[in-house]
Design a protein around this motif. Sequence first.
Motif, PDB file in Angstrom:
ATOM      1  N   GLU A  88       0.830  -1.200   0.000  1.00  0.00           N
ATOM      2  CA  GLU A  88       0.000   0.000   0.000  1.00  0.00           C
ATOM      3  C   GLU A  88       0.867   1.254   0.000  1.00  0.00           C
ATOM      4  O   GLU A  88       0.542   2.250  -0.645  1.00  0.00           O
ATOM      5  CB  GLU A  88      -0.940  -0.009   1.209  1.00  0.00           C
ATOM      6  CG  GLU A  88      -2.088  -1.015   1.072  1.00  0.00           C
ATOM      7  CD  GLU A  88      -3.054  -0.953   2.238  1.00  0.00           C
ATOM      8  OE1 GLU A  88      -2.689  -0.375   3.292  1.00  0.00           O
ATOM      9  OE2 GLU A  88      -4.177  -1.466   2.107  1.00  0.00           O
ATOM     10  N   LYS A  89       2.001   1.193   0.712  1.00  0.00           N
ATOM     11  CA  LYS A  89       2.914   2.347   0.738  1.00  0.00           C
ATOM     12  C   LYS A  89       3.434   2.664  -0.662  1.00  0.00           C
ATOM     13  O   LYS A  89       3.504   3.825  -1.067  1.00  0.00           O
ATOM     14  CB  LYS A  89       4.101   2.059   1.668  1.00  0.00           C
ATOM     15  CG  LYS A  89       3.903   2.492   3.100  1.00  0.00           C
ATOM     16  CD  LYS A  89       5.208   2.381   3.860  1.00  0.00           C
ATOM     17  CE  LYS A  89       5.051   2.916   5.280  1.00  0.00           C
ATOM     18  NZ  LYS A  89       6.320   2.893   6.022  1.00  0.00           N
ATOM     19  N   GLN A  90       3.834   1.612  -1.392  1.00  0.00           N
ATOM     20  CA  GLN A  90       4.343   1.820  -2.747  1.00  0.00           C
ATOM     21  C   GLN A  90       3.267   2.425  -3.645  1.00  0.00           C
ATOM     22  O   GLN A  90       3.541   3.323  -4.447  1.00  0.00           O
ATOM     23  CB  GLN A  90       4.821   0.488  -3.338  1.00  0.00           C
ATOM     24  CG  GLN A  90       6.109  -0.035  -2.738  1.00  0.00           C
ATOM     25  CD  GLN A  90       6.437  -1.429  -3.260  1.00  0.00           C
ATOM     26  OE1 GLN A  90       5.612  -2.355  -3.181  1.00  0.00           O
ATOM     27  NE2 GLN A  90       7.630  -1.591  -3.811  1.00  0.00           N
ATOM     28  N   LYS A 124       5.475   8.338   6.800  1.00  0.00           N
ATOM     29  CA  LYS A 124       4.592   7.724   7.796  1.00  0.00           C
ATOM     30  C   LYS A 124       3.269   7.375   7.135  1.00  0.00           C
ATOM     31  O   LYS A 124       2.740   8.148   6.329  1.00  0.00           O
ATOM     32  CB  LYS A 124       4.354   8.675   8.969  1.00  0.00           C
ATOM     33  CG  LYS A 124       3.504   8.078  10.095  1.00  0.00           C
ATOM     34  CD  LYS A 124       3.316   9.060  11.252  1.00  0.00           C
ATOM     35  CE  LYS A 124       2.234  10.078  10.924  1.00  0.00           C
ATOM     36  NZ  LYS A 124       1.875  10.927  12.087  1.00  0.00           N
ATOM     37  N   MET A 125       2.753   6.199   7.465  1.00  0.00           N
ATOM     38  CA  MET A 125       1.437   5.788   6.983  1.00  0.00           C
ATOM     39  C   MET A 125       0.810   4.946   8.088  1.00  0.00           C
ATOM     40  O   MET A 125       1.234   3.831   8.351  1.00  0.00           O
ATOM     41  CB  MET A 125       1.560   4.994   5.680  1.00  0.00           C
ATOM     42  CG  MET A 125       0.235   4.607   5.065  1.00  0.00           C
ATOM     43  SD  MET A 125       0.492   3.956   3.393  1.00  0.00           S
ATOM     44  CE  MET A 125      -1.136   3.252   3.077  1.00  0.00           C
ATOM     45  N   LYS A 126      -0.191   5.510   8.760  1.00  0.00           N
ATOM     46  CA  LYS A 126      -0.724   4.860   9.955  1.00  0.00           C
ATOM     47  C   LYS A 126      -2.238   5.005  10.014  1.00  0.00           C
ATOM     48  O   LYS A 126      -2.776   6.099   9.858  1.00  0.00           O
ATOM     49  CB  LYS A 126      -0.098   5.496  11.210  1.00  0.00           C
ATOM     50  CG  LYS A 126      -0.490   4.820  12.506  1.00  0.00           C
ATOM     51  CD  LYS A 126       0.205   5.497  13.686  1.00  0.00           C
ATOM     52  CE  LYS A 126      -0.184   4.822  15.005  1.00  0.00           C
ATOM     53  NZ  LYS A 126       0.463   5.496  16.166  1.00  0.00           N
ATOM     54  N   MET A 145      -9.753   6.238   9.317  1.00  0.00           N
ATOM     55  CA  MET A 145      -8.809   7.306   9.015  1.00  0.00           C
ATOM     56  C   MET A 145      -7.412   6.745   8.827  1.00  0.00           C
ATOM     57  O   MET A 145      -6.975   5.867   9.574  1.00  0.00           O
ATOM     58  CB  MET A 145      -8.791   8.343  10.144  1.00  0.00           C
ATOM     59  CG  MET A 145      -7.695   9.410  10.025  1.00  0.00           C
ATOM     60  SD  MET A 145      -7.856  10.464   8.549  1.00  0.00           S
ATOM     61  CE  MET A 145      -9.268  11.477   8.992  1.00  0.00           C
ATOM     62  N   CYS A 146      -6.721   7.236   7.793  1.00  0.00           N
ATOM     63  CA  CYS A 146      -5.313   6.882   7.585  1.00  0.00           C
ATOM     64  C   CYS A 146      -4.529   8.185   7.459  1.00  0.00           C
ATOM     65  O   CYS A 146      -4.862   9.036   6.625  1.00  0.00           O
ATOM     66  CB  CYS A 146      -5.136   6.037   6.328  1.00  0.00           C
ATOM     67  SG  CYS A 146      -3.423   5.532   6.029  1.00  0.00           S
ATOM     68  N   LYS A 147      -3.499   8.357   8.292  1.00  0.00           N
ATOM     69  CA  LYS A 147      -2.652   9.534   8.229  1.00  0.00           C
ATOM     70  C   LYS A 147      -1.377   9.206   7.459  1.00  0.00           C
ATOM     71  O   LYS A 147      -0.677   8.240   7.791  1.00  0.00           O
ATOM     72  CB  LYS A 147      -2.321  10.031   9.639  1.00  0.00           C
ATOM     73  CG  LYS A 147      -3.518  10.650  10.348  1.00  0.00           C
ATOM     74  CD  LYS A 147      -3.112  11.361  11.620  1.00  0.00           C
ATOM     75  CE  LYS A 147      -4.305  12.107  12.231  1.00  0.00           C
ATOM     76  NZ  LYS A 147      -3.924  12.836  13.466  1.00  0.00           N
ATOM     77  N   ILE A 148      -1.111  10.000   6.436  1.00  0.00           N
ATOM     78  CA  ILE A 148       0.042   9.754   5.565  1.00  0.00           C
ATOM     79  C   ILE A 148       0.890  11.012   5.486  1.00  0.00           C
ATOM     80  O   ILE A 148       0.377  12.108   5.270  1.00  0.00           O
ATOM     81  CB  ILE A 148      -0.420   9.362   4.141  1.00  0.00           C
ATOM     82  CG1 ILE A 148      -1.294   8.099   4.168  1.00  0.00           C
ATOM     83  CG2 ILE A 148       0.788   9.137   3.227  1.00  0.00           C
ATOM     84  CD1 ILE A 148      -1.979   7.794   2.850  1.00  0.00           C
ATOM     85  N   ALA A 185       2.750   6.109  -2.805  1.00  0.00           N
ATOM     86  CA  ALA A 185       3.851   6.911  -3.346  1.00  0.00           C
ATOM     87  C   ALA A 185       3.676   7.134  -4.838  1.00  0.00           C
ATOM     88  O   ALA A 185       3.898   8.245  -5.358  1.00  0.00           O
ATOM     89  CB  ALA A 185       5.189   6.232  -3.059  1.00  0.00           C
ATOM     90  N   GLU A 186       3.259   6.097  -5.554  1.00  0.00           N
ATOM     91  CA  GLU A 186       3.062   6.214  -6.996  1.00  0.00           C
ATOM     92  C   GLU A 186       1.863   7.105  -7.334  1.00  0.00           C
ATOM     93  O   GLU A 186       1.882   7.849  -8.316  1.00  0.00           O
ATOM     94  CB  GLU A 186       2.884   4.825  -7.619  1.00  0.00           C
ATOM     95  CG  GLU A 186       4.178   4.030  -7.714  1.00  0.00           C
ATOM     96  CD  GLU A 186       5.129   4.634  -8.741  1.00  0.00           C
ATOM     97  OE1 GLU A 186       5.058   4.268  -9.923  1.00  0.00           O
ATOM     98  OE2 GLU A 186       5.940   5.507  -8.356  1.00  0.00           O
ATOM     99  N   ILE A 187       0.820   7.040  -6.523  1.00  0.00           N
ATOM    100  CA  ILE A 187      -0.338   7.915  -6.744  1.00  0.00           C
ATOM    101  C   ILE A 187       0.085   9.379  -6.630  1.00  0.00           C
ATOM    102  O   ILE A 187      -0.282  10.222  -7.461  1.00  0.00           O
ATOM    103  CB  ILE A 187      -1.463   7.593  -5.730  1.00  0.00           C
ATOM    104  CG1 ILE A 187      -2.143   6.267  -6.098  1.00  0.00           C
ATOM    105  CG2 ILE A 187      -2.503   8.726  -5.692  1.00  0.00           C
ATOM    106  CD1 ILE A 187      -3.130   5.768  -5.049  1.00  0.00           C
TER     107      ILE A 187
END
Length: 296
Positions: free
Chosen positions: A186-188, A216-218, A224-227, A191-193
Motif C-alpha cells: 500500500e505504501k508503494q 509515515k502511513m498509519k 482514518m489513515c494519516k500519511i 507513493a506512486e499515486i
Amino acid sequence: MDKSFKSGYVGIVGVPNVGKSTLLNKLAGQKIAIISSKPQTTRNKILAIATDDDSQMVFLDTPGFHKPKTKLGESMIKSVNETISDVDLLLLVVEPDETVSAAEQMILDKIGDIPAILVINKLDTEEKLNLLPVIEKYNGIHKFEDIIPVSASTGDGVEQLREIIKKYLPEGPMYYPDDMVTDQSEKQIVAEIIREKALRLLNQEVPHGIAVEIIKMKNEGDNMCKISANIYCEKESHKRIIIGAKGSKLKAIGTQARSDCEKMLDRQVFLQLWVKVKDDWRNSEQLMREFGMSDL
C-alpha cells in the motif's frame, strides 16, 4: 488443481508512451499502474495478477525502452531486459505506425524465440484499414504468435487479447492467492499515486526529477489513515515550481492524490506533503535504493 488450469508470466514491453500501463490496468481489471501522458512514467517492473476460473495471468509492466542518460535510466532498461528474459509470453505494444523505431528494433532483437504477441494500441486514433501496412511491416521483421489491435483507453479489443494470452500460456499452478491483484505494498501504491498527480500537474522539465518517499502511513480509528510524504526534486528552482504560488501547486497535487488514496484504501485520508531537494539523485545508487527504484 484441474489439469486445464493455465498460468504464466506475461511481460508488457514497448517504447515510452505507447500505453503499456493503461493496458496493464485494463487487463488486470483495476488501476495498478500510474498513468501519465509524459514518457518514462513507469520506473520499476509492476506486477498485476488477473485470476479467473481456469487461468492466472501475471502481468509485468516495464519502463519504456529508451537510451538511458542517468543511472535511473540504466536501472529502468535493466528491468526491461530482465523481464524479456524471464517470462512465458511477451506483449510488444506499439502505436499504429508502420515506422519501426531503433528502440523497437532493439526490443525485437532481444525477444528471440520467446513467444510474443504484437499489440497495436490506440486503435481509437486510426481507421482499422490503416493497420494493414503496420501489420505487414512487423510481420516482415518478426514471427509473432498473434497480432491484435486494441484501444487500451476505451477497452476495445482487450477481452479478445485476454483470451489470446490465455491460449498461449502453459498449463500450470496458481502462483498467487486468487484474491491478490499486485505485489506492491500500500505504501508503494500511495507513493506512486502522489507521483502520478505531480506528473500530471507539473511542466515538462520537472517530472522526471521527482521521487516520492512515504515517511509515515498509519491507520487511526476505524476510518482514518494519516500519511506523510516527501516529494524530492533535483533543483531549488524545481522545488519552487512544485510548491507553486502560495503553495497552490502542492495543494492541488495533495488534493488529487488524497482522493485516489481514499478510493484505494477505502477510508478517509489525511495527507501531508513536503518538498525537498536531493541534487542529482537519479545518478545516486544509494538514493535510488532508498526510493525503491533500483536493484543495483
